[in-house]
Design a protein around this motif. Sequence first.
Motif, PDB file in Angstrom:
ATOM      1  N   VAL A   1      25.380  13.748   5.669  1.00 52.24           N
ATOM      2  CA  VAL A   1      25.059  13.823   4.240  1.00 52.24           C
ATOM      3  C   VAL A   1      26.195  14.474   3.456  1.00 52.24           C
ATOM      4  O   VAL A   1      26.629  13.963   2.418  1.00 52.24           O
ATOM      5  CB  VAL A   1      23.740  14.594   4.023  1.00 52.24           C
ATOM      6  CG1 VAL A   1      23.510  14.869   2.538  1.00 52.24           C
ATOM      7  CG2 VAL A   1      22.563  13.808   4.588  1.00 52.24           C
TER       8      VAL A   1
ATOM      9  N   GLU B   1      13.439  15.922  -6.194  1.00 50.12           N
ATOM     10  CA  GLU B   1      13.581  15.312  -4.868  1.00 50.12           C
ATOM     11  C   GLU B   1      12.375  14.448  -4.502  1.00 50.12           C
ATOM     12  O   GLU B   1      12.532  13.407  -3.861  1.00 50.12           O
ATOM     13  CB  GLU B   1      13.782  16.407  -3.815  1.00 50.12           C
ATOM     14  CG  GLU B   1      15.134  17.107  -3.922  1.00 50.12           C
ATOM     15  CD  GLU B   1      15.319  18.149  -2.838  1.00 50.12           C
ATOM     16  OE1 GLU B   1      14.320  18.472  -2.151  1.00 50.12           O
ATOM     17  OE2 GLU B   1      16.448  18.644  -2.676  1.00 50.12           O
TER      18      GLU B   1
ATOM     19  N   CYS C   1      19.549  10.746   0.830  1.00 52.10           N
ATOM     20  CA  CYS C   1      20.023  12.105   0.561  1.00 52.10           C
ATOM     21  C   CYS C   1      21.448  12.104   0.002  1.00 52.10           C
ATOM     22  O   CYS C   1      21.785  12.938  -0.846  1.00 52.10           O
ATOM     23  CB  CYS C   1      19.952  12.949   1.829  1.00 52.10           C
ATOM     24  SG  CYS C   1      18.267  13.308   2.384  1.00 52.10           S
TER      25      CYS C   1
ATOM     26  N   LYS D   1      21.131  11.159  -3.600  1.00 48.56           N
ATOM     27  CA  LYS D   1      20.562  12.260  -4.380  1.00 48.56           C
ATOM     28  C   LYS D   1      21.578  13.364  -4.649  1.00 48.56           C
ATOM     29  O   LYS D   1      21.627  13.925  -5.755  1.00 48.56           O
ATOM     30  CB  LYS D   1      19.351  12.833  -3.630  1.00 48.56           C
ATOM     31  CG  LYS D   1      18.893  14.223  -4.074  1.00 48.56           C
ATOM     32  CD  LYS D   1      18.415  14.249  -5.504  1.00 48.56           C
ATOM     33  CE  LYS D   1      17.955  15.660  -5.878  1.00 48.56           C
ATOM     34  NZ  LYS D   1      17.689  15.789  -7.322  1.00 48.56           N
TER      35      LYS D   1
ATOM     36  N   TRP E   1      21.603  21.288   2.393  1.00 51.19           N
ATOM     37  CA  TRP E   1      21.084  20.133   3.125  1.00 51.19           C
ATOM     38  C   TRP E   1      20.731  20.457   4.568  1.00 51.19           C
ATOM     39  O   TRP E   1      19.979  19.705   5.203  1.00 51.19           O
ATOM     40  CB  TRP E   1      22.074  18.982   3.033  1.00 51.19           C
ATOM     41  CG  TRP E   1      22.131  18.457   1.632  1.00 51.19           C
ATOM     42  CD1 TRP E   1      23.060  18.754   0.677  1.00 51.19           C
ATOM     43  CD2 TRP E   1      21.178  17.607   1.000  1.00 51.19           C
ATOM     44  NE1 TRP E   1      22.739  18.137  -0.506  1.00 51.19           N
ATOM     45  CE2 TRP E   1      21.600  17.423  -0.333  1.00 51.19           C
ATOM     46  CE3 TRP E   1      20.010  16.965   1.431  1.00 51.19           C
ATOM     47  CZ2 TRP E   1      20.882  16.631  -1.236  1.00 51.19           C
ATOM     48  CZ3 TRP E   1      19.303  16.182   0.537  1.00 51.19           C
ATOM     49  CH2 TRP E   1      19.746  16.017  -0.776  1.00 51.19           C
TER      50      TRP E   1
ATOM     51  N   GLN F   1      17.127  21.206   4.190  1.00 53.46           N
ATOM     52  CA  GLN F   1      16.420  20.196   3.409  1.00 53.46           C
ATOM     53  C   GLN F   1      15.032  19.931   3.974  1.00 53.46           C
ATOM     54  O   GLN F   1      14.845  19.817   5.182  1.00 53.46           O
ATOM     55  CB  GLN F   1      17.225  18.898   3.380  1.00 53.46           C
ATOM     56  CG  GLN F   1      16.503  17.694   2.818  1.00 53.46           C
ATOM     57  CD  GLN F   1      16.034  17.908   1.379  1.00 53.46           C
ATOM     58  OE1 GLN F   1      14.957  17.466   1.023  1.00 53.46           O
ATOM     59  NE2 GLN F   1      16.823  18.577   0.561  1.00 53.46           N
TER      60      GLN F   1
ATOM     61  N   LEU G   1      12.625  15.929   0.600  1.00 54.37           N
ATOM     62  CA  LEU G   1      12.951  14.506   0.589  1.00 54.37           C
ATOM     63  C   LEU G   1      12.615  13.844   1.915  1.00 54.37           C
ATOM     64  O   LEU G   1      12.015  12.771   1.950  1.00 54.37           O
ATOM     65  CB  LEU G   1      14.435  14.341   0.252  1.00 54.37           C
ATOM     66  CG  LEU G   1      14.857  13.025  -0.410  1.00 54.37           C
ATOM     67  CD1 LEU G   1      16.054  13.235  -1.314  1.00 54.37           C
ATOM     68  CD2 LEU G   1      15.160  11.969   0.629  1.00 54.37           C
TER      69      LEU G   1
END
Length: 270
Positions: free
Chosen positions: A59, A96, A145, A148, A206, A209, A212
Motif C-alpha cells: 500500500v 474509509e 487502500c 484511498k 496503514w 488499518q 476499510l
Amino acid sequence: MAMLALIVYPMFYGLYLSFFNTNLVNKWKFVGFKYYLQAITKSDFYSSVFLTFGFMILVVAGHFILGFILANCLNKKFIGRTFLRVIFMLPWLFPESVIALLFTWIMNPMYGILNSILKGLGLISSSISWLGSAKLAFPAVVFACIWKGYPLVMTMVLSGMQSISQDLYEAAEIDGANKWRQFLNITIPSLKPVLTTTLILDSVWWFKQYTLVYTMTNGGPGTATNLISLNIYGTAFNDLQFGKAAAWGIIVFIICYIISKVYRMVLKDE
C-alpha cells in the motif's frame, strides 16, 4: 487534559488489561506476561503480523509511486491545474467506510461495474468474485487502500516540490544535467525531510488499518485479509478475551514505534 484523557489514559489502561484474563465484567484473573509469551510463540500471530507487513509495504509503495507521478504532473503549469488538484484530493476526503462500500459495490460479482467493464472489453468471459476469492481478495483490498491513501503522499510531495528553488534546476540544466539527473540530485535530496515524515505517517497509519479492510472482507475469505488489527478486534469483541487483545495491541504499538525509528535511522539527514 484532552491529551491525557484521550491518549495517555487509554494506553496505560490497555497495558494494565494486558496482564489479566478478563471480560471486563466479572472475570479478572491475573496472568502476568502470559499473553505476550503466547504472541511470540504462536504461529497465527506471526502469520497475521507478516500479512500486515506485506499489506503495509504494498500500500505504501503504491501511494508513493502514484503520489510522485501525480505530484510531478500537477507541479507543472497548465490550464485546469487547480481543478485537477481538487479532483485528485477527493479520495482522502471521503470516510474509509464510504470508500470500502464503494469498492465492494464495484467489485460485486453479480452487478459490479468492474466485471461489466472487463466483459465489455472482452478480457473475461464470466464474472469474477474479487472479494470472495482467497487469491484475489488481498490484492483487491490493497488496490482500494492505495486509491484511498495516495492523496496524502501527493499533497506532501507537491508542497515540497513547490518549495524547491527553480534556480537549482536552471543551474543544473546549464551544466548539462538531464531531467532524470535533476530529479535524483535536486528533487529527491530537497524532499528528503518531507519524504521521511510522510513515509513514517503513511506506514504506521496503514499498518494499523482496520475500517476499510473490515468493511470489505471482514478478514476473509478464510484468513486471506486477516490483518493484525482485525485479529485484535476479533479476539476482544468476538472471543471476549480483552486481556489478550490488549497485549497484542501493545505489541503492535511497539512494532509501529520500531518502524518509525528504523525509518529515521535509515533516512537520517547526513
